[in-house]
Write an enzyme that holds these catalytic residues in place. Structure first.
Site, PDB file in Angstrom:
ATOM      1  N   THR A 207      10.934  -7.417   0.205  1.00 51.03           N
ATOM      2  CA  THR A 207      10.070  -6.241   0.371  1.00 51.03           C
ATOM      3  C   THR A 207       9.952  -5.932   1.856  1.00 51.03           C
ATOM      4  O   THR A 207       9.751  -6.828   2.677  1.00 51.03           O
ATOM      5  CB  THR A 207       8.679  -6.477  -0.250  1.00 51.03           C
ATOM      6  OG1 THR A 207       8.855  -6.781  -1.642  1.00 51.03           O
ATOM      7  CG2 THR A 207       7.799  -5.236  -0.146  1.00 51.03           C
TER       8      THR A 207
ATOM      9  N   PHE B 105       7.897  -4.162   4.723  1.00 52.87           N
ATOM     10  CA  PHE B 105       6.538  -3.705   5.034  1.00 52.87           C
ATOM     11  C   PHE B 105       6.539  -2.973   6.369  1.00 52.87           C
ATOM     12  O   PHE B 105       7.289  -3.334   7.281  1.00 52.87           O
ATOM     13  CB  PHE B 105       5.580  -4.904   5.164  1.00 52.87           C
ATOM     14  CG  PHE B 105       5.331  -5.637   3.875  1.00 52.87           C
ATOM     15  CD1 PHE B 105       6.258  -6.544   3.377  1.00 52.87           C
ATOM     16  CD2 PHE B 105       4.165  -5.435   3.160  1.00 52.87           C
ATOM     17  CE1 PHE B 105       6.030  -7.241   2.193  1.00 52.87           C
ATOM     18  CE2 PHE B 105       3.916  -6.123   1.973  1.00 52.87           C
ATOM     19  CZ  PHE B 105       4.863  -7.027   1.495  1.00 52.87           C
TER      20      PHE B 105
HETATM   21  O1  LIG Z   1       0.511  -7.681  -5.047  1.00 52.50           O
HETATM   22  C1  LIG Z   1       0.978  -8.182  -4.019  1.00 52.50           C
HETATM   23  O2  LIG Z   1       1.038  -9.409  -3.832  1.00 52.50           O
HETATM   24  C2  LIG Z   1       1.441  -7.328  -2.972  1.00 52.50           C
HETATM   25  O3  LIG Z   1       1.434  -7.731  -1.842  1.00 52.50           O
HETATM   26  C3  LIG Z   1       1.953  -5.958  -3.334  1.00 52.50           C
HETATM   27  C4  LIG Z   1       3.453  -5.908  -3.493  1.00 52.50           C
HETATM   28  C5  LIG Z   1       3.925  -4.408  -3.547  1.00 52.50           C
HETATM   29  O4  LIG Z   1       3.130  -3.505  -3.476  1.00 52.50           O
HETATM   30  O5  LIG Z   1       5.145  -4.213  -3.670  1.00 52.50           O
HETATM   31  C6  LIG Z   1       4.125  -6.508  -2.337  1.00 52.50           C
HETATM   32  C7  LIG Z   1       5.256  -7.216  -2.437  1.00 52.50           C
HETATM   33  C8  LIG Z   1       5.928  -7.437  -3.715  1.00 52.50           C
HETATM   34  O6  LIG Z   1       6.978  -6.508  -3.737  1.00 52.50           O
HETATM   35  C9  LIG Z   1       5.049  -7.154  -4.866  1.00 52.50           C
HETATM   36  C10 LIG Z   1       3.886  -6.509  -4.730  1.00 52.50           C
END
Ligand SMILES: O=C(O)C(=O)C[C@]1(C(=O)O)C=C[C@@H](O)C=C1
Length: 434
Positions: free
Chosen positions: A304, A306
């Site tokens: 992911t 950010f």
């Molecule tokens: O719910 C979490 O733990 C988050 O940090 C959110 C979140 C997102 O929004 O994509 C962050 C990373 C992962 O991809 C899954 C969920």
């Protein structure tokens, strides 16, 4: 009457600021002169030329871009107006664009300082309040966003927020210094809500974190997979584990929670013995759950990305790889999107991402077709990421051209690419079911 009060330099360019009479209680007109042109600038709350110089430097690459080329230069390209002109002349004669570093303070920054990338954190401004940098994220402790925030700012103080928008507001209201929010996942795709919020708020992207995400299936101690009726998690996490959940052949419904770690917390708080959560190993430890399946994400390269958001932009540099994020809209026109994208291709600037979202103010237009009938056309704003710093003249000239084809253009940020060493997050076929 104007009087010259302050000189400052941006890279190789020298500027003089003159103050004029106040426009209102809060606004004063300033004129900024450099060798080749004179630009007018009115500043809210700015009472002295030094603070105008600082705010110009800060907004130079990141403000919303005006309608005319003049506006564009004063809001975005002032740092390099002379350099760009010289460069355009060079382009005409050589057909080649060079990379020029523009830094407001030190000529020595023209020389790259080493081969190794510097840690991201050396670009994070030190907060004026003197304590640790306060970093807002969406979710609760144990969320991947908290891990990304810790990655961005290892010694930070972390502020959990229940919604993305609250994290934006926390920074705007000075409750936090930074927000770290997910933009896209390599499997689940874009987090559209945050793209929309980037446009509605005035924060700047100052960095990125690419976090390998390793999902686990968590349940209360003693619960076996055959006891489960339900799996709950953040929708992104459910999407990232869809195939593996099928393979595990659990007889479960899937339900969305606002955070992965929030799902784990709910199970612990309500003592739910028929429910599992998809969340991190850290969430298991924090909420007293067991890991009943580890590495359940569908792709072992589950990452992911950010964005780190701040009230002020960072000064772009060329001593490390940078990414720039922009958003634009255009009116009717033939092949406008193609033209916009080609300004990057012609300059050998790599595009890494394009995302379209509905144009909020004008989601649909009506057009007459050749048969005299009226058709509806969907209108979009486009988000584009490209691999170049706004201190690079190629990028400045590319954006100058984009301006020609678009009705709206905003630079969301120019920031170092996260090139930290890669460690895969485990994944399919690596789960171990108990
Ligand atoms: O719910 C979490 O733990 C988050 O940090 C959110 C979140 C997102 O929004 O994509 C962050 C990373 C992962 O991809 C899954 C969920």
């Amino acid at each position: 009457m104007f009087s010259v009060c302050q000189s400052f330099s941006v890279g190789l360019n020298k500027y003089k600021i003159s103050t004029g009479s106040p426009l209102s209680k809060l606004q004063r007109q300033f004129t900024i002169q450099c060798a080749s042109e004179s630009l007018h600038y009115s500043a809210t709350n700015a009472t002295d030329p030094a603070s105008v110089a600082a705010s110009i430097n800060n907004s130079a690459f990141t403000g919303g871009v005006g309608k005319t080329r003049g506006d564009w230069q004063s809001s975005c390209a002032i740092l390099s107006s002379t350099v760009v002109k010289q460069q355009q002349d060079n382009e005409k004669t050589n057909g080649v664009e060079n990379v020029t570093v523009v830094d407001r303070d030190r000529i020595s920054d023209l020389v790259p300082t080493g081969n190794l990338p510097k840690p991201l954190s050396d670009l994070i401004p030190t907060p004026a309040h003197g304590s640790e940098t306060r970093v807002a994220y969406q979710g609760v402790p144990g969320a991947y966003s908290e891990a990304a925030a810790a990655n961005a700012c290892p010694n930070g103080e972390f502020i959990p927020c229940d919604q993305f928008q609250v994290a934006f507001q926390a920074v705007e209201l000075w409750i936090a210094d930074l927000a770290v929010l997910p933009l896209e996942n390599s499997v689940g795709g874009s987090i559209h809500r945050n793209y929309d919020l980037l446009l509605r708020h005035r924060l700047h992207i100052i960095g990125e974190v690419q976090l390998p995400v390793r999902h686990c299936l968590l349940a209360l101690p003693g619960v076996r997979k055959q006891d489960l009726n339900r799996v709950i998690s953040h929708p992104q996490a459910l999407a990232q584990c869809e195939l593996t959940l099928n393979k595990l052949a659990l007889n479960v419904t899937r339900e969305e929670a606002y955070s992965t770690a929030g799902a784990a917390e709910i199970i612990a708080e309500r003592n739910l013995r028929d429910t599992a959560a998809i969340a991190s190993e850290r969430a298991a430890k924090l909420y007293g759950l067991d890991v009943i399946a580890d590495g359940i994400h569908d792709d072992c390269n589950n990452v992911t990305r950010f964005a780190m958001l701040a009230r002020e932009p960072i000064i772009p540099r060329t001593d490390r790889p940078f990414r720039t994020s922009i958003v634009f809209a255009h009116d009717n026109g033939t092949a406008v999107l193609f033209k916009v994208l080609s300004v990057f291709a012609f300059r050998n600037i790599n595009l890494t991402k394009i995302e379209s979202r509905p144009h909020r103010n004008r989601p649909i237009t009506f057009v007459d077709d050749d048969n005299g009938e009226t058709a509806k056309r969907f209108e979009y704003v486009f988000y584009v990421d490209f691999e170049a710093s706004m201190a690079d003249v190629r990028a400045q000239n590319a954006l100058s051209d984009v301006q020609e084809f678009t009705t709206f253009l905003r630079v969301l940020g120019s920031y170092p690419i996260d090139i930290s060493p890669w460690s895969p997050s485990g994944g399919i076929h690596r789960y171990d079911v108990t």
